[in-house]
Motif scaffolding. Structure first.
Motif, PDB file in Angstrom:
ATOM      1  N   LEU A   1      12.736 -17.510  65.575  1.00 14.24           N
ATOM      2  CA  LEU A   1      11.904 -18.519  66.222  1.00 14.24           C
ATOM      3  C   LEU A   1      12.285 -18.690  67.686  1.00 14.24           C
ATOM      4  CD1 LEU A   1       9.733 -20.728  66.031  1.00 14.24           C
ATOM      5  CD2 LEU A   1      11.516 -22.295  65.233  1.00 14.24           C
ATOM      6  N   VAL A   2      13.580 -18.726  67.965  1.00 15.31           N
ATOM      7  CA  VAL A   2      14.050 -18.850  69.353  1.00 15.31           C
ATOM      8  C   VAL A   2      13.562 -17.673  70.182  1.00 15.31           C
ATOM      9  CG1 VAL A   2      16.108 -18.815  70.826  1.00 15.31           C
ATOM     10  CG2 VAL A   2      16.062 -20.243  68.770  1.00 15.31           C
ATOM     11  N   GLU A   3      13.656 -16.484  69.611  1.00 12.18           N
ATOM     12  CA  GLU A   3      13.204 -15.286  70.332  1.00 12.18           C
ATOM     13  C   GLU A   3      11.695 -15.325  70.564  1.00 12.18           C
ATOM     14  OE1 GLU A   3      13.550 -10.382  69.997  1.00 12.18           O
ATOM     15  OE2 GLU A   3      14.295 -11.668  68.392  1.00 12.18           O
TER      16      GLU A   3
ATOM     17  N   ARG B   1      17.987 -19.155  56.657  1.00 12.85           N
ATOM     18  CA  ARG B   1      17.433 -20.146  57.583  1.00 12.85           C
ATOM     19  C   ARG B   1      17.877 -19.863  59.013  1.00 12.85           C
ATOM     20  NH1 ARG B   1      19.035 -24.584  60.292  1.00 12.85           N
ATOM     21  NH2 ARG B   1      17.478 -26.229  60.639  1.00 12.85           N
ATOM     22  N   LEU B   2      19.158 -19.578  59.207  1.00 14.33           N
ATOM     23  CA  LEU B   2      19.642 -19.277  60.554  1.00 14.33           C
ATOM     24  C   LEU B   2      18.974 -18.037  61.116  1.00 14.33           C
ATOM     25  CD1 LEU B   2      21.402 -19.599  63.003  1.00 14.33           C
ATOM     26  CD2 LEU B   2      23.292 -18.529  61.760  1.00 14.33           C
ATOM     27  N   GLN B   3      18.806 -17.025  60.294  1.00 10.25           N
ATOM     28  CA  GLN B   3      18.154 -15.802  60.755  1.00 10.25           C
ATOM     29  C   GLN B   3      16.723 -16.069  61.210  1.00 10.25           C
ATOM     30  OE1 GLN B   3      18.707 -13.392  57.283  1.00 10.25           O
ATOM     31  NE2 GLN B   3      20.904 -13.133  57.644  1.00 10.25           N
ATOM     32  N   ILE B   4      16.013 -16.945  60.496  1.00 10.13           N
ATOM     33  CA  ILE B   4      14.639 -17.278  60.883  1.00 10.13           C
ATOM     34  C   ILE B   4      14.638 -18.161  62.125  1.00 10.13           C
ATOM     35  CG2 ILE B   4      12.526 -18.447  60.145  1.00 10.13           C
ATOM     36  CD1 ILE B   4      13.071 -17.495  57.339  1.00 10.13           C
ATOM     37  N   VAL B   5      15.624 -19.058  62.232  1.00 11.33           N
ATOM     38  CA  VAL B   5      15.754 -19.874  63.448  1.00 11.33           C
ATOM     39  C   VAL B   5      15.951 -18.973  64.661  1.00 11.33           C
ATOM     40  CG1 VAL B   5      17.294 -21.474  64.665  1.00 11.33           C
ATOM     41  CG2 VAL B   5      16.569 -21.982  62.336  1.00 11.33           C
ATOM     42  N   GLU B   6      16.766 -17.939  64.520  1.00 10.18           N
ATOM     43  CA  GLU B   6      16.979 -17.001  65.626  1.00 10.18           C
ATOM     44  C   GLU B   6      15.698 -16.256  65.977  1.00 10.18           C
ATOM     45  OE1 GLU B   6      21.731 -16.048  64.882  1.00 10.18           O
ATOM     46  OE2 GLU B   6      20.188 -14.761  64.011  1.00 10.18           O
TER      47      GLU B   6
ATOM     48  N   LEU C   1       6.843 -19.178  61.441  1.00 12.04           N
ATOM     49  CA  LEU C   1       8.297 -19.324  61.313  1.00 12.04           C
ATOM     50  C   LEU C   1       8.691 -20.783  61.103  1.00 12.04           C
ATOM     51  CD1 LEU C   1       9.466 -16.835  64.094  1.00 12.04           C
ATOM     52  CD2 LEU C   1       9.629 -16.510  61.622  1.00 12.04           C
ATOM     53  N   GLU C   2       8.017 -21.688  61.800  1.00  9.97           N
ATOM     54  CA  GLU C   2       8.306 -23.114  61.615  1.00  9.97           C
ATOM     55  C   GLU C   2       7.985 -23.563  60.189  1.00  9.97           C
ATOM     56  OE1 GLU C   2       7.664 -24.778  66.186  1.00  9.97           O
ATOM     57  OE2 GLU C   2       5.992 -24.794  64.770  1.00  9.97           O
ATOM     58  N   LYS C   3       6.928 -23.005  59.627  1.00 10.51           N
ATOM     59  CA  LYS C   3       6.573 -23.330  58.240  1.00 10.51           C
ATOM     60  C   LYS C   3       7.630 -22.802  57.273  1.00 10.51           C
ATOM     61  CE  LYS C   3       2.885 -22.763  54.809  1.00 10.51           C
ATOM     62  NZ  LYS C   3       1.557 -22.143  54.530  1.00 10.51           N
TER      63      LYS C   3
ATOM     64  N   ASP D   1       7.682 -35.320  79.777  1.00 10.78           N
ATOM     65  CA  ASP D   1       8.644 -34.838  78.799  1.00 10.78           C
ATOM     66  C   ASP D   1       8.018 -33.828  77.847  1.00 10.78           C
ATOM     67  OD1 ASP D   1       6.949 -36.504  77.455  1.00 10.78           O
ATOM     68  OD2 ASP D   1       8.505 -37.763  76.560  1.00 10.78           O
ATOM     69  N   THR D   2       6.796 -33.374  78.178  1.00 10.20           N
ATOM     70  CA  THR D   2       6.110 -32.399  77.344  1.00 10.20           C
ATOM     71  C   THR D   2       6.579 -30.991  77.682  1.00 10.20           C
ATOM     72  OG1 THR D   2       4.151 -33.820  77.286  1.00 10.20           O
ATOM     73  CG2 THR D   2       3.860 -31.538  76.606  1.00 10.20           C
ATOM     74  N   SER D   3       6.923 -30.231  76.674  1.00 13.38           N
ATOM     75  CA  SER D   3       7.402 -28.871  76.865  1.00 13.38           C
ATOM     76  C   SER D   3       6.234 -27.891  76.806  1.00 13.38           C
ATOM     77  CB  SER D   3       8.421 -28.530  75.786  1.00 13.38           C
ATOM     78  OG  SER D   3       8.675 -27.154  75.758  1.00 13.38           O
ATOM     79  N   VAL D   4       6.436 -26.754  77.444  1.00 12.26           N
ATOM     80  CA  VAL D   4       5.452 -25.669  77.342  1.00 12.26           C
ATOM     81  C   VAL D   4       5.275 -25.246  75.895  1.00 12.26           C
ATOM     82  CG1 VAL D   4       5.026 -23.256  77.990  1.00 12.26           C
ATOM     83  CG2 VAL D   4       5.945 -24.846  79.672  1.00 12.26           C
ATOM     84  N   LEU D   5       6.313 -25.471  75.086  1.00 13.68           N
ATOM     85  CA  LEU D   5       6.285 -25.057  73.690  1.00 13.68           C
ATOM     86  C   LEU D   5       5.782 -26.145  72.745  1.00 13.68           C
ATOM     87  CD1 LEU D   5       9.710 -23.209  73.670  1.00 13.68           C
ATOM     88  CD2 LEU D   5       7.457 -22.150  73.522  1.00 13.68           C
ATOM     89  N   SER D   6       5.318 -27.271  73.300  1.00 17.35           N
ATOM     90  CA  SER D   6       4.750 -28.307  72.437  1.00 17.35           C
ATOM     91  C   SER D   6       3.489 -27.781  71.766  1.00 17.35           C
ATOM     92  CB  SER D   6       4.437 -29.570  73.239  1.00 17.35           C
ATOM     93  OG  SER D   6       3.337 -29.346  74.089  1.00 17.35           O
ATOM     94  N   ALA D   7       3.193 -28.307  70.597  1.00 18.22           N
ATOM     95  CA  ALA D   7       2.033 -27.817  69.839  1.00 18.22           C
ATOM     96  C   ALA D   7       0.746 -27.943  70.649  1.00 18.22           C
ATOM     97  CB  ALA D   7       1.916 -28.597  68.524  1.00 18.22           C
ATOM     98  N   THR D   8       0.627 -29.029  71.415  1.00 19.40           N
ATOM     99  CA  THR D   8      -0.585 -29.242  72.211  1.00 19.40           C
ATOM    100  C   THR D   8      -0.723 -28.194  73.297  1.00 19.40           C
ATOM    101  OG1 THR D   8      -0.486 -31.618  71.803  1.00 19.40           O
ATOM    102  CG2 THR D   8      -1.809 -30.885  73.676  1.00 19.40           C
TER     103      THR D   8
END
Length: 418
Positions: free
Chosen positions: A154-156, A147-152, A265-267, A182-189
């Protein structure tokens, strides 16, 4: 008499040195075995022969942590029923520690000599965590480390997406932040909006009401102020540089590919979270950690998977050192340095889950929140990083107490000590 067996493990071989702790430090045998069930069984036979020939009070089998290769030998000797009757101890040590010990002696390097120094290292009792973890902890470790490896990953991937968004619409992050959204560039929308069939010019020319309606539809009605968000995006588009068509097409393709990678990766992380939650409830100690406000099953699993049986550690200082959450002292003569960096060694997986769990807990617990803010204001540089690491070191003491005493967390009452 004690027998120390040093195993130099590779993908193909187990180079073994059988060393006694008598006055002469007798080497009973040096041999190479196959790294397989057959090879491990042959080493077992040698051990049983020595048990009959000598009065052995203890047998220590030690090896370096060599990625996947040391896992099966360590578990073979630890779980063997015949050897369990003879006070057998199995330990897997960090290679760097054994390397530093070996560098004291100036000799040629080969597998036979390496096996001897591994046995000698364990004979001197320099290792801190001798017990190999039980099977349920190892099974949990496979999931939490993956999980941590996939989180890393995802961050990249998200970092790459942000970089390429700058090429397409360089003012977007700035306008989103300056307008109080408060919307991030990385938000799904936003990810969908920047990777769908709409061009920047089409979005900029779209009437504000229609643009806001489109955003609200993509966001499934969750935005409180879709008009403000639409206005900020339109302003960012108008103020951004324009790329040539060829380069614009390449950036759009890259953004689309990265967006799919992020969703994938989120899935995967969600699937792993579900598997971790199903497994961690079979470990009784999980309730000790999940009783802490802000600590869920995943963070509890990550901590338990790396610590294993709490008896592996003498006290909380050993846990902190194992995780790399300590500051080595620097002293020479009458001078002692006050500015010492955090240790760079240690179990990075345990350090990650401890820090992340602390960051979650301090949002829910008044005592830890106060401690975090106290440390935050004590320095002008890297405030959050320093404060959260110091708070994580305090959190280690709590984890040790709860696991060692098998108790649930009870928040401190009355005034908080600072």
């Amino acid at each position: 008499m004690k027998l120390f067996v040093g195993l130099d493990v590779s993908s193909q071989h187990l180079d073994a040195c059988f060393l006694t702790d008598d006055e002469k430090l007798t080497i009973l045998k040096e041999a190479r075995f196959e790294n397989s069930l057959l090879g491990a069984s042959q080493i077992k036979k040698v051990l049983l022969d020595y048990v009959e020939a000598y009065e052995l009070s203890k047998i220590v089998v030690g090896m370096e942590a060599t990625s996947l290769y040391s896992f099966h030998p360590a578990m073979f000797f630890k779980e063997d029923e015949d050897l369990s009757h003879f006070n057998l101890e199995v330990s897997v040590e960090q290679p760097q520690k054994i390397k530093k010990y070996r560098e004291i002696f100036e000799e040629e390097k080969n597998d036979r000599i390496d096996a001897f120094y591994i046995a000698e290292y364990f004979r001197t009792r320099r290792y801190a965590t001798p017990v190999v973890k039980e099977e349920q902890y190892l099974a949990l470790q496979h999931l939490t480390r993956t999980r941590l490896q996939i989180v890393e990953q995802l961050v990249e991937a998200k970092q790459h997406f942000i970089e390429n968004i700058y090429y397409k619409c360089n003012r977007l992050p700035i306008e989103l932040k300056s307008n109080g959204n408060d919307t991030s560039v990385l938000s799904a929308t936003l990810v969908t909006l920047m990777t769908e069939d709409y061009s920047l010019d089409q979005l900029a020319e779209m009437p504000l009401e229609d643009f806001a309606a489109l955003i609200q539809e993509m966001g499934r009605g969750r935005f409180k102020n879709p008009e403000g968000l639409a206005k900020a995006i339109a302003k960012a588009i108008r103020g951004s540089y324009r790329l040539g068509k060829v380069q614009q097409d390449s950036v759009d393709i890259v953004l689309s590919v990265i967006a799919r990678e992020i969703r994938s990766l989120e899935k995967l992380i969600k699937e792993l979270n579900k598997a971790i939650q199903d497994l961690v409830v079979t470990v009784p100690e999980y309730q000790c950690l999940t009783s802490i406000p802000g600590i869920g099953l995943v963070y509890a699993a990550g901590i338990l998977a790396e610590i294993g049986q709490i008896e592996r550690f003498d006290d909380e200082t050993k846990i902190a050192k194992y995780a790399g959450l300590y500051w080595p002292k620097k002293q020479s003569g009458n001078r002692q340095s006050k500015n010492t960096p955090l240790a760079k060694r240690g179990n990075r997986y345990l350090r990650y889950y401890l820090v992340e769990a602390t960051n979650s807990m301090r949002r829910h617990d008044a005592e830890y929140s106060a401690y975090y803010h106290k440390k935050y204001v004590e320095t002008a540089k890297h405030q959050h990083k320093r404060a959260i690491v110091l708070t994580a070191r305090k959190f280690v003491r709590l984890v040790d107490i709860l696991l060692r005493n098998h108790q649930l967390y009870v928040p401190r009452r009355g005034p908080i000590e600072k």
